[in-house]
Enzyme design. Structure first.
Site, mmCIF file in Angstrom:
data_model
loop_
_atom_site.group_PDB
_atom_site.id
_atom_site.type_symbol
_atom_site.label_atom_id
_atom_site.label_comp_id
_atom_site.label_asym_id
_atom_site.label_seq_id
_atom_site.Cartn_x
_atom_site.Cartn_y
_atom_site.Cartn_z
ATOM 1 N N ASP A 102 -7.246 44.605 -2.807
ATOM 2 C CA ASP A 102 -7.429 44.130 -1.757
ATOM 3 C C ASP A 102 -8.668 44.676 -1.012
ATOM 4 O O ASP A 102 -8.716 45.845 -0.738
ATOM 5 C CB ASP A 102 -6.119 44.165 -0.701
ATOM 6 C CG ASP A 102 -5.183 43.428 -1.320
ATOM 7 O OD1 ASP A 102 -5.343 42.464 -2.508
ATOM 8 O OD2 ASP A 102 -4.040 43.341 -0.959
ATOM 9 N N ASP B 287 1.782 31.941 -4.027
ATOM 10 C CA ASP B 287 2.774 32.905 -3.395
ATOM 11 C C ASP B 287 3.848 32.115 -3.024
ATOM 12 O O ASP B 287 4.152 31.165 -2.249
ATOM 13 C CB ASP B 287 2.112 33.002 -1.713
ATOM 14 C CG ASP B 287 0.925 33.953 -1.872
ATOM 15 O OD1 ASP B 287 0.737 34.694 -3.091
ATOM 16 O OD2 ASP B 287 0.058 34.179 -1.285
#
Lengths: 251, 209
Positions: free
Chosen positions: A11, A130
């Protein structure tokens, strides 16, 4: 034999890797290029960079980072996070990214999948889902997991496949961060309904979790972040375990 | 032997990111030129045709940029030029592809480009690391590369040479297909050496040696 892939995820925020990093060998902690090189040396099959920068300057810095990574990493890597249109995709591919991962924009504008697949080839387009179990129904969430679209994950998987996506990155929000293993049931459901590779994500804690998601979840690849960042295990160790359990991996 | 006159040229015809190929050569100590200028292509000792994308678009680009003849001329110069085709750049060498109907290729190698059979290949494209079975371990490109080394593949179509003897390495993904071909001064691979970690870099080094 086609090897099952293990993909560390980084990330990125303001060109630094965020979410705890614990690599003593890395001089400047959080440097994405150095971390990427160390994963490359540890036999990562691919890398995923997820940009979570929200600033105005985002695109320019991300492109510089992608260029830097591609000069130093000789394995495939994907870039995702805030990709909104064909221009974003083109700029990142031209800077050296091998694949682009799209999430929210694909839900908001599904035609983007068709257009991108046609322009750049299906194999460069990864659609990220997701997913959270809401009272027995697997729902697709967007906006970094903040918004429930109410869309059924299985039908959305089929749709993105039919529109030309090359791969599906499937993150279980229920398992993410729990270290209780991948969501085998969800992964298997999606994998059985599409003819493109499914990358399982969320919940990895040990080598056995990878074995299970490959054998029972029928994932083509599996992604993890914290277990690698915190050095709880390493990719080579997971691969040795998998190979000794009859799973083809690149060692 | 490396001569100081090694000139590596990567043909730029607008298909995919060519910098990744260039970056790999930089890593092993070479500095290739990316160009579509036929004067520069003419001077190459090592000519590389990479490519990601569709066969039809690629042929159109090669035609529009007047690159077909310069490529053919370079390849016919057996003594002086080594040629490397990568992925789509391998497929283009053949006579035709069945991608979006039938499209004519460069026809430098005999054979065609066909799609994986959807009836028994469950997942298409073929994406990821696959080992290769080296048939011609005597050729320079495979020096220091072990049989069954893994390389990174990303494709839905593969080359079917008429003459199986040009297959330098094969790959098995439900079907067995040509992972590499070698004929005279031509070496071409379906995988991406520039994305295949150490094995890929070794292969590129061998190509220029």
């Amino acid at each position: 034999m086609l090897a099952k892939r293990i993909i560390p995820c980084l990330d990125i925020k303001d060109n630094k890797v965020v979410k705890g990093i614990n690599f003593e060998s890395i001089k400047s902690a959080g440097d994405p290029v150095e971390l990427a090189i160390s994963y490359n040396d540890d036999l990562a099959d691919e890398l995923m960079f997820l940009d979570i920068t929200a600033s105005f300057e985002k695109r320019k810095t991300l492109i510089e980072l992608v260029k830097e990574i591609s000069k130093n990493i000789f394995i495939p890597f994907s870039v995702g996070g805030g990709i909104s249109d064909i221009n974003d995709i083109r700029n990142l591919l031209n800077s050296g990214a091998d694949k682009i991962s799209i999430n929210t924009s694909a839900v908001l504008n599904p035609d983007l999948i068709d257009e991108a697949a046609k322009k750049f080839g299906s194999s460069t387009i990864v659609i990220a889902l997701d997913v959270k179990n809401m009272d027995g129904k697997y729902c697709v969430f967007t906006h970094g997991g903040r918004k429930n679209t109410g869309i059924d994950a299985i039908s959305w998987s089929k749709e993105v496949y039919n529109r030309g996506a090359g791969e599906i990155l499937l993150t279980s929000m229920d398992m993410d961060g729990t270290k209780k293993g991948f969501d085998i049931k969800l992964t298997n459901l999606v994998a059985q309904n599409v003819k493109i590779p499914v990358i399982a994500s969320g919940g990895a804690s040990c080598a056995k979790d990878f074995e299970d998601v490959f054998n029972e979840g029928h994932a083509s690849a599996a992604l993890a972040a914290s277990i690698f960042h915190y050095k709880e295990t390493n990719i080579t160790a997971i691969k040795s375990y998998l190979r000794s359990h009859g799973i083809d991996v690149r060692i | 032997m490396l001569s100081k006159d090694t000139i590596i040229v990567i043909i730029d015809y607008g298909m995919g990111n060519l910098n990744n190929v260039k970056n790999s050569f930089n890593k092993i100590g070479f500095n290739p030129i990316i160009t579509n200028d036929f004067h520069k292509i003419e001077k190459a000792t090592h000519l590389i045709l990479p490519g990601v994308g569709g066969f039809k678009d690629a042929m159109k680009e090669l035609k529009n940029k007047d690159l077909i003849q310069p490529i053919k001329d370079a390849i016919s110069n057996h003594e002086f030029v080594s040629f490397l085709g990568i992925c789509l750049g391998m497929q283009l060498l053949f006579e035709s592809s069945e991608e979006f109907g039938v499209t004519e290729g460069l026809g430098i190698l005999k054979g065609k480009v066909i799609k994986f059979n959807e009836n028994f290949v469950p997942i298409i494209p073929h994406i990821g690391w696959n080992d290769i079975n080296i048939k011609k371990n005597e050729i320079k490109e495979f020096k220091n590369i072990k049989n069954n080394s893994f390389f990174y593949f990303l494709h839905s179509y593969y080359c079917k040479p008429d003459d199986g003897a040009i297959t330098a390495a094969s790959c098995c993904y439900y079907e067995t297909f040509a992972a590499c071909v070698k004929k005279d001064n031509i070496f071409a691979c379906q995988f991406h050496p520039e994305k295949s970690h150490d094995a890929g870099l070794t292969l590129l080094k061998n190509f220029v040696s």
